[in-house]
Design an enzyme around this catalytic site. Structure first.
Site, PDB file in Angstrom:
ATOM      1  N   GLU A   1     -13.668 -21.801  25.254  1.00  0.00           N
ATOM      2  CA  GLU A   1     -13.003 -21.057  26.341  1.00  0.00           C
ATOM      3  C   GLU A   1     -14.048 -20.372  27.242  1.00  0.00           C
ATOM      4  OE1 GLU A   1     -10.793 -17.685  24.803  1.00  0.00           O
ATOM      5  OE2 GLU A   1      -9.659 -17.439  26.668  1.00  0.00           O
TER       6      GLU A   1
ATOM      7  N   LYS B   1      -4.225 -20.549  30.899  1.00  0.00           N
ATOM      8  CA  LYS B   1      -3.806 -19.737  29.752  1.00  0.00           C
ATOM      9  C   LYS B   1      -2.578 -18.892  30.110  1.00  0.00           C
ATOM     10  CE  LYS B   1      -6.110 -16.619  26.435  1.00  0.00           C
ATOM     11  NZ  LYS B   1      -7.378 -15.880  26.213  1.00  0.00           N
TER      12      LYS B   1
ATOM     13  N   CYS C   1      -6.886 -20.188  23.063  1.00  0.00           N
ATOM     14  CA  CYS C   1      -7.176 -19.023  22.212  1.00  0.00           C
ATOM     15  C   CYS C   1      -5.936 -18.202  21.850  1.00  0.00           C
ATOM     16  CB  CYS C   1      -8.263 -18.186  22.890  1.00  0.00           C
ATOM     17  SG  CYS C   1      -9.223 -17.235  21.701  1.00  0.00           S
TER      18      CYS C   1
HETATM   19  N1  LIG Z   1     -10.004 -14.960  23.812  1.00  0.00           N
HETATM   20  C1  LIG Z   1      -8.881 -14.706  23.179  1.00  0.00           C
HETATM   21  O1  LIG Z   1      -7.788 -15.021  23.621  1.00  0.00           O
HETATM   22  C2  LIG Z   1      -9.034 -13.986  21.857  1.00  0.00           C
HETATM   23  C3  LIG Z   1      -7.788 -14.021  21.014  1.00  0.00           C
HETATM   24  C4  LIG Z   1      -7.879 -13.073  19.861  1.00  0.00           C
HETATM   25  O2  LIG Z   1      -8.879 -12.443  19.668  1.00  0.00           O
HETATM   26  C5  LIG Z   1      -6.713 -12.894  18.975  1.00  0.00           C
HETATM   27  O3  LIG Z   1      -5.668 -13.487  19.211  1.00  0.00           O
HETATM   28  O4  LIG Z   1      -6.839 -12.120  18.015  1.00  0.00           O
END
Ligand SMILES: NC(=O)CCC(=O)C(=O)O
Length: 260
Positions: free
Chosen positions: A42, A111, A145
């Site tokens: 990401e 996202k 993510c």
């Molecule tokens: N970059 C992100 O979306 C991190 C997600 C995360 O840290 C979590 O769901 O816990």
């Protein structure tokens, strides 16, 4: 289909450096492992340097599109291009671009679930649509993510025939156990391959968990990266296994569509 996840450290707010480093890693992966499909993490261009996105985001993704297109064509590989900071007029999205071996863009996704814990919603606008694209004949989808915490969002493309879920990530180490458990759960409930590419290293706020994973449709891990080191994680996947598992445990047929 042979997969290679490029698990790298990302330099905070330094797109030029990240382009150079990741291109070297992609070339190394192709020379050493001959993958069909490369997967990136990401926000690999900027990292989570959110306060400087006005300066460092990619206007209409022009730079990333050119680079992904020419690299995928030259190396004859598909590239699931992780995600980049994609500026569209006044808004910035956390957007993934996928290219096929002919250098054609075949997928895009922004996202949808922004992580308030990392203040993402203050600087990034959410996407509204999920995605379906075909890589070497295999219907695939992608979530980024934090999206993996929302199974109802991820389910939709699997009801429309997806067999593979790609997950680019910058997942911090303090929630590492969630990373593993959530990805295994998404593979089991959707009876799909999950190919998740996380970053390693640190930025001013977080240390990241690495542990990129390839999980088969039974929920078994078939390849796994280390927690701290840059690494190219490879695995051979067999999408016909998805059909076998869906016949063996027919949860798609047994859904109570009269109830939900
Ligand atoms: N970059 C992100 O979306 C991190 C997600 C995360 O840290 C979590 O769901 O816990």
């Amino acid at each position: 289909m042979k997969i290679a996840c490029i698990q790298v450290d990302i330099q905070y707010g330094k797109p030029e450096k990240n382009y150079e480093h990741i291109e070297n890693k992609i070339r190394e992966a192709v020379e050493q492992h001959h993958p069909d499909t490369i997967v990136l993490p990401e926000l690999w261009d900027t990292g989570y340097d959110l306060t400087r996105l006005d300066e460092i985001s990619d206007h209409n993704g022009v730079k990333a599109k050119q680079w992904l297109s020419s690299l995928s064509k030259e190396l004859n590989i598909n590239i699931v291009g992780g995600s980049i900071a994609y500026r569209e007029e006044d808004l910035v999205y956390n957007t993934s671009l996928t290219y096929n071996r002919n250098g054609e863009q075949i997928g895009t996704y922004s996202k949808a679930h922004l992580i308030t814990l990392m203040e993402e919603e203050k600087y990034i606008s959410p996407g509204k649509n999920n995605t379906l694209f075909t890589i070497d004949g295999n219907l695939s989808t992608l979530s980024i993510c934090y999206d993996i915490r929302f199974p109802e969002w991820i389910r939709a493309p699997f009801l429309n025939g997806a067999k593979i879920l790609f997950v680019p990530a910058e997942w911090p180490i303090q929630r590492q156990s969630h990373w593993r458990a959530l990805l295994i759960a998404r593979a089991i409930e959707n009876q799909c391959y999950v190919i998740a590419c996380n970053r390693v290293g640190s930025d001013p706020k977080n240390t990241f968990a690495g542990q990129s994973l390839v999980i088969d449709p039974w929920g078994d891990i078939i390849a796994e990266g280390s927690v701290h080191d840059e690494e190219i994680i490879t695995a051979e996947i067999f999408p016909e296994l998805v059909d076998d598992v869906r016949v063996k445990v027919p949860v798609f047929n047994d859904r109570r569509t009269d109830l939900y």
